[in-house]
Design a protein around this motif. Structure first.
Motif, PDB file in Angstrom:
ATOM      1  N   UNK A   1       0.830  -1.200   0.000  1.00 58.45           N
ATOM      2  CA  UNK A   1       0.000   0.000   0.000  1.00 58.45           C
ATOM      3  C   UNK A   1       0.864   1.248   0.000  1.00 58.45           C
ATOM      4  N   UNK A   2       1.942   1.239   0.781  1.00 55.95           N
ATOM      5  CA  UNK A   2       2.841   2.373   0.841  1.00 55.95           C
ATOM      6  C   UNK A   2       3.488   2.629  -0.518  1.00 55.95           C
ATOM      7  N   UNK A   3       3.915   1.561  -1.177  1.00 56.42           N
ATOM      8  CA  UNK A   3       4.532   1.698  -2.493  1.00 56.42           C
ATOM      9  C   UNK A   3       3.530   2.236  -3.503  1.00 56.42           C
ATOM     10  N   UNK A   4       2.295   1.752  -3.424  1.00 62.78           N
ATOM     11  CA  UNK A   4       1.259   2.226  -4.342  1.00 62.78           C
ATOM     12  C   UNK A   4       0.970   3.707  -4.117  1.00 62.78           C
ATOM     13  N   UNK A   5       0.902   4.122  -2.872  1.00 64.81           N
ATOM     14  CA  UNK A   5       0.653   5.526  -2.560  1.00 64.81           C
ATOM     15  C   UNK A   5       1.800   6.403  -3.056  1.00 64.81           C
ATOM     16  N   UNK A   6       3.011   5.902  -2.878  1.00 67.73           N
ATOM     17  CA  UNK A   6       4.179   6.651  -3.319  1.00 67.73           C
ATOM     18  C   UNK A   6       4.181   6.811  -4.839  1.00 67.73           C
ATOM     19  N   UNK A   7       3.835   5.735  -5.541  1.00 63.67           N
ATOM     20  CA  UNK A   7       3.765   5.800  -7.000  1.00 63.67           C
ATOM     21  C   UNK A   7       2.707   6.798  -7.444  1.00 63.67           C
ATOM     22  N   UNK A   8       1.554   6.797  -6.743  1.00 65.31           N
ATOM     23  CA  UNK A   8       0.505   7.752  -7.090  1.00 65.31           C
ATOM     24  C   UNK A   8       0.959   9.185  -6.904  1.00 65.31           C
ATOM     25  N   UNK A   9       1.666   9.429  -5.803  1.00 62.65           N
ATOM     26  CA  UNK A   9       2.171  10.784  -5.577  1.00 62.65           C
ATOM     27  C   UNK A   9       3.165  11.183  -6.654  1.00 62.65           C
ATOM     28  N   UNK A  10       4.030  10.254  -7.015  1.00 63.53           N
ATOM     29  CA  UNK A  10       5.040  10.561  -8.033  1.00 63.53           C
ATOM     30  C   UNK A  10       4.398  10.866  -9.380  1.00 63.53           C
ATOM     31  N   UNK A  11       3.364  10.120  -9.737  1.00 58.98           N
ATOM     32  CA  UNK A  11       2.670  10.372 -11.003  1.00 58.98           C
ATOM     33  C   UNK A  11       2.002  11.746 -11.006  1.00 58.98           C
ATOM     34  N   UNK A  12       1.389  12.097  -9.880  1.00 57.50           N
ATOM     35  CA  UNK A  12       0.773  13.420  -9.764  1.00 57.50           C
ATOM     36  C   UNK A  12       1.838  14.502  -9.904  1.00 57.50           C
ATOM     37  N   UNK A  13       2.951  14.323  -9.188  1.00 57.26           N
ATOM     38  CA  UNK A  13       4.038  15.304  -9.280  1.00 57.26           C
ATOM     39  C   UNK A  13       4.543  15.443 -10.711  1.00 57.26           C
ATOM     40  N   UNK A  14       4.691  14.319 -11.387  1.00 57.23           N
ATOM     41  CA  UNK A  14       5.203  14.348 -12.759  1.00 57.23           C
ATOM     42  C   UNK A  14       4.321  15.212 -13.650  1.00 57.23           C
ATOM     43  N   UNK A  15       3.021  14.924 -13.674  1.00 56.86           N
ATOM     44  CA  UNK A  15       2.151  15.605 -14.631  1.00 56.86           C
ATOM     45  C   UNK A  15       1.799  17.026 -14.208  1.00 56.86           C
ATOM     46  N   UNK A  16       1.694  17.262 -12.903  1.00 57.97           N
ATOM     47  CA  UNK A  16       1.511  18.641 -12.448  1.00 57.97           C
ATOM     48  C   UNK A  16       2.752  19.462 -12.776  1.00 57.97           C
ATOM     49  N   UNK A  17       3.925  18.870 -12.533  1.00 55.80           N
ATOM     50  CA  UNK A  17       5.169  19.576 -12.822  1.00 55.80           C
ATOM     51  C   UNK A  17       5.327  19.908 -14.298  1.00 55.80           C
ATOM     52  N   UNK A  18       5.027  18.947 -15.161  1.00 60.92           N
ATOM     53  CA  UNK A  18       5.156  19.189 -16.600  1.00 60.92           C
ATOM     54  C   UNK A  18       4.144  20.234 -17.084  1.00 60.92           C
TER      55      UNK A  18
END
Length: 229
Positions: A13-30
């Motif tokens: 669950x922690x890994x999944x949450x971390x991946x979700x945060x990273x994906x959000x950061x990626x697309x918001x950042x771009x």
């Protein structure tokens, strides 16, 4: 048995949450990167190096600057092949998201006049660019096409990243200026401030490393790329 299930389920669950945060950061950042580049265009006081080239090519071809950014990004990505660079999800997404966000922002922001408005717009664009850079690089999904070109040249030639960056960006700025791109105080201010800003926001948006690697992450260290999509 229930305790064992909880123990094995927790890290997943922690890994999944971390991946979700990273994906959000990626697309918001771009998306914010494209928006920040559009603000620099609207300010009209000088663009970042690749923005100068994009603007010059846009004037020459009649295409929008966002579409030109996509085409240039795709062309640069092709140069990765002989350099044996491996793209990540962030690399491919960078090509499209930044250009689309740039055109969308330019369509939404009204034309501005007068230094009283253009200077704050310039400063906002530079700071937002730093925020966007920190977000997308900290997401750790691979460097942008232009950064990967420079790091690839560094590995193939043995020259320093600083030298490769300088050589490429000087060529890009000169070409863009000859084609009609805008160089000004904004270009200089961007050059001296984007590094410190990006480093600051890299720390702010850093994601703790996962215990297991993700299959969508490119190899290498994006933070060692050159702080630009």
């Amino acid at each position: 048995m229930r305790q064992a299930t909880t123990t094995t389920g927790g890290p997943a669950l922690s890994t999944q949450s971390r991946l979700g945060r990273r994906l959000i950061q990626l697309y918001v950042g771009l998306a914010l990167y494209g928006a920040s580049s559009a603000l620099l265009v609207e300010a009209g006081l000088g663009l970042e190096p690749w923005g100068v080239l994009h603007q010059g090519l846009a004037g020459l071809t009649g295409l929008s600057i966002g579409v030109v950014s996509i085409i240039v990004g795709a062309a640069v990505l092709l140069l990765w092949i002989p350099l044996r660079q491996r793209p990540g999800l962030g690399t491919v997404s960078n090509v499209f998201v930044v250009g689309i966000a740039m055109d969308a922002t330019l369509a939404a922001v009204p034309e501005v006049h007068g230094l009283a408005v253009r200077i704050p717009l310039l400063l906002a664009g530079i700071v937002l660019n730093g925020v966007a850079t920190g977000l997308y690089i900290a997401a750790d999904f691979g460097p942008g096409p232009r950064d990967g070109l420079m790091t690839g040249l560094h590995r193939r030639t043995g020259r320093s990243i600083r030298l490769m960056r300088t050589a490429v960006e000087v060529a890009v700025v000169v070409t863009g200026f000859v084609l009609g791109g805008t160089i000004g105080i904004g270009t200089v201010l961007y050059a001296v401030s984007i590094g410190p800003l990006a480093q600051l926001f890299l720390r702010v948006f850093a994601v703790l490393p996962a215990s297991e690697g993700s299959t969508v992450v490119a190899g290498g260290q994006p933070r060692g790329a050159i702080l630009r999509p």
